[in-house]
Design a protein around this motif. Structure first.
Motif, PDB file in Angstrom:
ATOM      1  N   ARG A 287       0.829  -1.198   0.000  1.00 17.52           N
ATOM      2  CA  ARG A 287       0.000   0.000   0.000  1.00 17.52           C
ATOM      3  C   ARG A 287       0.871   1.259   0.000  1.00 17.52           C
ATOM      4  NH1 ARG A 287      -4.870  -2.348   3.690  1.00 17.52           N
ATOM      5  NH2 ARG A 287      -4.657  -4.471   2.918  1.00 17.52           N
ATOM      6  N   PHE A 288       0.564   2.158  -0.920  1.00 15.61           N
ATOM      7  CA  PHE A 288       1.357   3.379  -1.083  1.00 15.61           C
ATOM      8  C   PHE A 288       0.419   4.576  -1.236  1.00 15.61           C
ATOM      9  CE2 PHE A 288       3.676  -0.165  -2.836  1.00 15.61           C
ATOM     10  CZ  PHE A 288       4.988  -0.004  -2.408  1.00 15.61           C
ATOM     11  N   LEU A 289       0.583   5.572  -0.395  1.00 13.31           N
ATOM     12  CA  LEU A 289      -0.145   6.820  -0.553  1.00 13.31           C
ATOM     13  C   LEU A 289       0.516   7.616  -1.671  1.00 13.31           C
ATOM     14  CD1 LEU A 289      -2.287   8.882   0.515  1.00 13.31           C
ATOM     15  CD2 LEU A 289      -0.457   9.811   1.961  1.00 13.31           C
ATOM     16  N   ILE A 290      -0.278   8.051  -2.660  1.00  8.99           N
ATOM     17  CA  ILE A 290       0.260   8.869  -3.741  1.00  8.99           C
ATOM     18  C   ILE A 290       0.321  10.311  -3.253  1.00  8.99           C
ATOM     19  CG2 ILE A 290       0.001   9.623  -6.123  1.00  8.99           C
ATOM     20  CD1 ILE A 290       0.581   6.688  -5.891  1.00  8.99           C
ATOM     21  N   ALA A 291       1.500  10.722  -2.835  1.00  9.85           N
ATOM     22  CA  ALA A 291       1.708  12.048  -2.255  1.00  9.85           C
ATOM     23  C   ALA A 291       2.560  12.894  -3.193  1.00  9.85           C
ATOM     24  CB  ALA A 291       2.369  11.918  -0.882  1.00  9.85           C
ATOM     25  N   GLY A 292       2.743  14.167  -2.798  1.00  7.45           N
ATOM     26  CA  GLY A 292       3.461  15.089  -3.657  1.00  7.45           C
ATOM     27  C   GLY A 292       4.889  14.690  -3.937  1.00  7.45           C
ATOM     28  N   GLY A 293       5.533  14.037  -2.995  1.00  8.09           N
ATOM     29  CA  GLY A 293       6.907  13.601  -3.193  1.00  8.09           C
ATOM     30  C   GLY A 293       7.032  12.223  -3.804  1.00  8.09           C
ATOM     31  N   GLY A 294       5.903  11.634  -4.217  1.00  8.17           N
ATOM     32  CA  GLY A 294       5.905  10.290  -4.772  1.00  8.17           C
ATOM     33  C   GLY A 294       5.211   9.325  -3.824  1.00  8.17           C
ATOM     34  N   PRO A 295       5.075   8.052  -4.222  1.00  9.46           N
ATOM     35  CA  PRO A 295       4.390   7.062  -3.394  1.00  9.46           C
ATOM     36  C   PRO A 295       5.090   6.849  -2.055  1.00  9.46           C
ATOM     37  CG  PRO A 295       4.609   6.287  -5.657  1.00  9.46           C
ATOM     38  CD  PRO A 295       5.455   7.512  -5.547  1.00  9.46           C
ATOM     39  N   GLN A 296       4.293   6.837  -0.981  1.00 13.27           N
ATOM     40  CA  GLN A 296       4.817   6.617   0.365  1.00 13.27           C
ATOM     41  C   GLN A 296       4.229   5.317   0.903  1.00 13.27           C
ATOM     42  OE1 GLN A 296       3.790  10.111   2.632  1.00 13.27           O
ATOM     43  NE2 GLN A 296       5.008  11.482   1.354  1.00 13.27           N
ATOM     44  N   LYS A 297       5.089   4.342   1.180  1.00 15.15           N
ATOM     45  CA  LYS A 297       4.620   3.032   1.612  1.00 15.15           C
ATOM     46  C   LYS A 297       4.117   3.085   3.051  1.00 15.15           C
ATOM     47  CE  LYS A 297       5.846  -1.864   1.518  1.00 15.15           C
ATOM     48  NZ  LYS A 297       6.899  -2.874   1.197  1.00 15.15           N
ATOM     49  N   SER A 298       3.059   2.322   3.302  1.00  9.33           N
ATOM     50  CA  SER A 298       2.473   2.256   4.635  1.00  9.33           C
ATOM     51  C   SER A 298       1.934   0.852   4.867  1.00  9.33           C
ATOM     52  CB  SER A 298       1.350   3.280   4.780  1.00  9.33           C
ATOM     53  OG  SER A 298       0.683   3.151   6.025  1.00  9.33           O
ATOM     54  N   ASP A 299       1.976   0.407   6.114  1.00  8.69           N
ATOM     55  CA  ASP A 299       1.424  -0.909   6.438  1.00  8.69           C
ATOM     56  C   ASP A 299      -0.097  -0.916   6.365  1.00  8.69           C
ATOM     57  OD1 ASP A 299       3.949  -1.974   6.846  1.00  8.69           O
ATOM     58  OD2 ASP A 299       3.944  -1.525   8.995  1.00  8.69           O
ATOM     59  N   ALA A 300      -0.707   0.243   6.548  1.00  7.46           N
ATOM     60  CA  ALA A 300      -2.171   0.323   6.551  1.00  7.46           C
ATOM     61  C   ALA A 300      -2.615   1.581   5.827  1.00  7.46           C
ATOM     62  CB  ALA A 300      -2.706   0.324   7.982  1.00  7.46           C
ATOM     63  N   LEU A 301      -3.774   1.511   5.233  1.00  4.99           N
ATOM     64  CA  LEU A 301      -4.382   2.688   4.635  1.00  4.99           C
ATOM     65  C   LEU A 301      -4.794   3.670   5.733  1.00  4.99           C
ATOM     66  CD1 LEU A 301      -6.798   0.900   2.131  1.00  4.99           C
ATOM     67  CD2 LEU A 301      -4.503   1.756   1.641  1.00  4.99           C
ATOM     68  N   TYR A 302      -4.757   4.941   5.419  1.00  9.42           N
ATOM     69  CA  TYR A 302      -5.277   5.943   6.334  1.00  9.42           C
ATOM     70  C   TYR A 302      -5.796   7.112   5.506  1.00  9.42           C
ATOM     71  CZ  TYR A 302      -0.662   8.102   5.620  1.00  9.42           C
ATOM     72  OH  TYR A 302       0.472   8.642   5.062  1.00  9.42           O
ATOM     73  N   PHE A 303      -6.658   7.906   6.120  1.00  9.05           N
ATOM     74  CA  PHE A 303      -7.205   9.060   5.413  1.00  9.05           C
ATOM     75  C   PHE A 303      -6.251  10.229   5.542  1.00  9.05           C
ATOM     76  CE2 PHE A 303      -9.633  13.072   5.664  1.00  9.05           C
ATOM     77  CZ  PHE A 303      -9.997  13.149   4.323  1.00  9.05           C
ATOM     78  N   SER A 304      -5.911  10.824   4.416  1.00 10.07           N
ATOM     79  CA  SER A 304      -5.062  12.011   4.384  1.00 10.07           C
ATOM     80  C   SER A 304      -5.904  13.210   3.979  1.00 10.07           C
ATOM     81  CB  SER A 304      -3.922  11.814   3.371  1.00 10.07           C
ATOM     82  OG  SER A 304      -3.278  13.049   3.082  1.00 10.07           O
ATOM     83  N   GLN A 305      -5.747  14.319   4.688  1.00 11.24           N
ATOM     84  CA  GLN A 305      -6.483  15.532   4.362  1.00 11.24           C
ATOM     85  C   GLN A 305      -6.054  16.116   3.022  1.00 11.24           C
ATOM     86  OE1 GLN A 305      -8.975  16.966   5.877  1.00 11.24           O
ATOM     87  NE2 GLN A 305      -9.039  16.005   7.882  1.00 11.24           N
ATOM     88  N   GLN A 306      -4.828  15.819   2.606  1.00  8.48           N
ATOM     89  CA  GLN A 306      -4.284  16.439   1.395  1.00  8.48           C
ATOM     90  C   GLN A 306      -4.305  15.502   0.189  1.00  8.48           C
ATOM     91  OE1 GLN A 306      -0.344  18.026   1.894  1.00  8.48           O
ATOM     92  NE2 GLN A 306      -0.350  19.064  -0.084  1.00  8.48           N
ATOM     93  N   TYR A 307      -4.042  14.208   0.434  1.00 11.24           N
ATOM     94  CA  TYR A 307      -3.951  13.243  -0.663  1.00 11.24           C
ATOM     95  C   TYR A 307      -4.938  12.103  -0.407  1.00 11.24           C
ATOM     96  CZ  TYR A 307       0.474  15.732  -1.174  1.00 11.24           C
ATOM     97  OH  TYR A 307       1.427  16.709  -1.300  1.00 11.24           O
ATOM     98  N   PHE A 308      -5.771  11.820  -1.406  1.00 12.60           N
ATOM     99  CA  PHE A 308      -6.844  10.841  -1.207  1.00 12.60           C
ATOM    100  C   PHE A 308      -6.571   9.492  -1.866  1.00 12.60           C
ATOM    101  CE2 PHE A 308      -9.875  14.726  -1.273  1.00 12.60           C
ATOM    102  CZ  PHE A 308      -9.504  15.033   0.029  1.00 12.60           C
ATOM    103  N   ASP A 309      -5.627   9.431  -2.797  1.00 11.89           N
ATOM    104  CA  ASP A 309      -5.486   8.233  -3.630  1.00 11.89           C
ATOM    105  C   ASP A 309      -4.323   7.362  -3.183  1.00 11.89           C
ATOM    106  OD1 ASP A 309      -7.438   8.551  -6.096  1.00 11.89           O
ATOM    107  OD2 ASP A 309      -6.631  10.537  -5.638  1.00 11.89           O
ATOM    108  N   TRP A 310      -4.597   6.060  -3.181  1.00 10.79           N
ATOM    109  CA  TRP A 310      -3.616   5.054  -2.791  1.00 10.79           C
ATOM    110  C   TRP A 310      -3.364   4.093  -3.940  1.00 10.79           C
ATOM    111  CZ3 TRP A 310      -1.317   4.030   2.144  1.00 10.79           C
ATOM    112  CH2 TRP A 310      -1.653   4.963   3.137  1.00 10.79           C
ATOM    113  N   LEU A 311      -2.095   3.720  -4.094  1.00 15.03           N
ATOM    114  CA  LEU A 311      -1.703   2.677  -5.036  1.00 15.03           C
ATOM    115  C   LEU A 311      -1.512   1.383  -4.269  1.00 15.03           C
ATOM    116  CD1 LEU A 311      -0.611   1.699  -7.836  1.00 15.03           C
ATOM    117  CD2 LEU A 311       1.664   2.368  -6.990  1.00 15.03           C
ATOM    118  N   LEU A 312      -2.148   0.330  -4.749  1.00 13.56           N
ATOM    119  CA  LEU A 312      -1.982  -0.989  -4.150  1.00 13.56           C
ATOM    120  C   LEU A 312      -1.394  -1.919  -5.206  1.00 13.56           C
ATOM    121  CD1 LEU A 312      -4.823   0.333  -2.880  1.00 13.56           C
ATOM    122  CD2 LEU A 312      -4.541  -1.675  -1.445  1.00 13.56           C
ATOM    123  N   THR A 313      -0.269  -2.513  -4.900  1.00 15.93           N
ATOM    124  CA  THR A 313       0.427  -3.358  -5.862  1.00 15.93           C
ATOM    125  C   THR A 313       0.674  -4.739  -5.266  1.00 15.93           C
ATOM    126  OG1 THR A 313       2.639  -2.651  -5.143  1.00 15.93           O
ATOM    127  CG2 THR A 313       1.572  -1.359  -6.850  1.00 15.93           C
TER     128      THR A 313
END
Length: 317
Positions: A287-313
């Protein structure tokens, strides 16, 4: 204190006064005014001033108008033609050569869309991503084509999608006026008045944006139709933006996800994050949050006030 703030306030008040006077004028004057303001803003103003102008123009009641497509840049360098509409997010194209709309996702797709030979867009809305992906597809060599398949159930949004495709001469996008659901057929769809981008199968979600809900019946295609696109594909990305219906849609697609292991680009909202985190279809996905600096890996999804989209590979060796 700097004189900049009072001066900007005075300019803003004057602009509102001018807008108000023009809005009361004949249609030819209003149309000419919009053409002049659009040209001036897109050519001469800074991004900050463009946003202020957009805000001031939205503060008036204007007559209905149709606009010609405007050239805008999405991602770092991908130019498309987008038809603006007053009061919608795409209105910004009247005043700027860029959109303040999910820039991190466009940047990521611009770099990585070439990894895929099929992109399924479920919830295409007015087609901003569709025309962007078509532009990226044009850069591909003939022996490595990219096919884009877009689904949008709302009749209003779908009409605008088709208009945007036509404005760009899109040739890599196959679009359907339909939603994706458990079985092919029809079902109720809820659209909040004045919020074209927030139609949903979940009435409670639509009601967050307006108390005036238009209920329509839309066409639905089932998993069998989706599989016809997945079967011949070597690597697929499924982009999902279905306004609160994401967990239910994943349940519909679960068997296909387990069989074909496509990458997923999915919007995560406060109402859906918990259900998505424990969804069986996503078990084993990175799971990767698509953020301004590029995908940020995370063990769990979470809601971001700024970035809403997640890449799952799916992990690949």
């Amino acid at each position: 204190m700097s004189n900049g703030i009072p001066r900007r306030a005075a300019i803003g008040r004057f602009a509102l006064l001018v807008h108000g006077c023009v809005a009361l004028g004949p249609p030819w004057l209003v149309r000419g005014y919009f053409r002049l303001v659009s040209l001036f803003s897109r050519s001469l103003l800074s991004r900050v001033s463009q946003r202020r102008l957009l805000s001031s123009m939205r503060g008036r009641s204007w007559p209905e108008m149709a606009f010609a497509p405007r050239r805008i840049t999405l991602g770092k360098q991908t130019v498309v033609r987008l038809i603006p509409h007053r009061g919608e997010f795409d209105e910004q194209a009247l005043y700027s050569r860029r959109l303040d709309y999910e820039p991190a996702v466009f940047d990521w797709l611009e770099q990585r869309a070439s990894d895929y030979d099929l992109i399924l867009e479920i919830g295409a809305n007015v087609g901003v991503y569709s025309i962007f992906l078509d532009a990226l597809a044009r850069r591909r060599p003939a022996e490595r084509p990219l096919r884009v398949v877009a689904y949008e159930p709302s009749s209003s949004a779908y009409q605008r999608l088709q208009e945007n495709l036509a404005a760009n001469g899109a040739c890599s996008v196959t679009a359907f006026q339909a939603a994706v659901g458990a079985v092919s057929g029809q079902r109720a769809f809820y659209e909040p008045t004045g919020h074209l981008t927030n139609g949903s199968f979940v009435r409670a979600f639509a009601e967050k944006f307006s108390s005036d809900i238009v209920e329509t019946t839309v066409a639905v295609v089932g998993p069998h139709e989706i599989e016809t696109w997945l079967k011949p594909s070597q690597r697929t990305l499924i982009k999902i933006d279905v306004e609160g219906f994401e967990p239910q849609l994943l349940e519909v697609l679960a068997s296909l996800i387990e069989r074909y292991r496509p990458d997923l680009l999915i919007e995560v909202l406060p109402d859906t994050v918990e259900a998505l985190n424990v969804h069986r279809a996503l078990a084993g996905y990175e799971r990767f949050l698509i953020a301004g600096g590029g995908p940020q890996k995370s063990d769990a999804l979470y809601f971001s006030q700024q970035y809403f989209d997640w890449l799952l590979t799916w992990p690949r060796t």
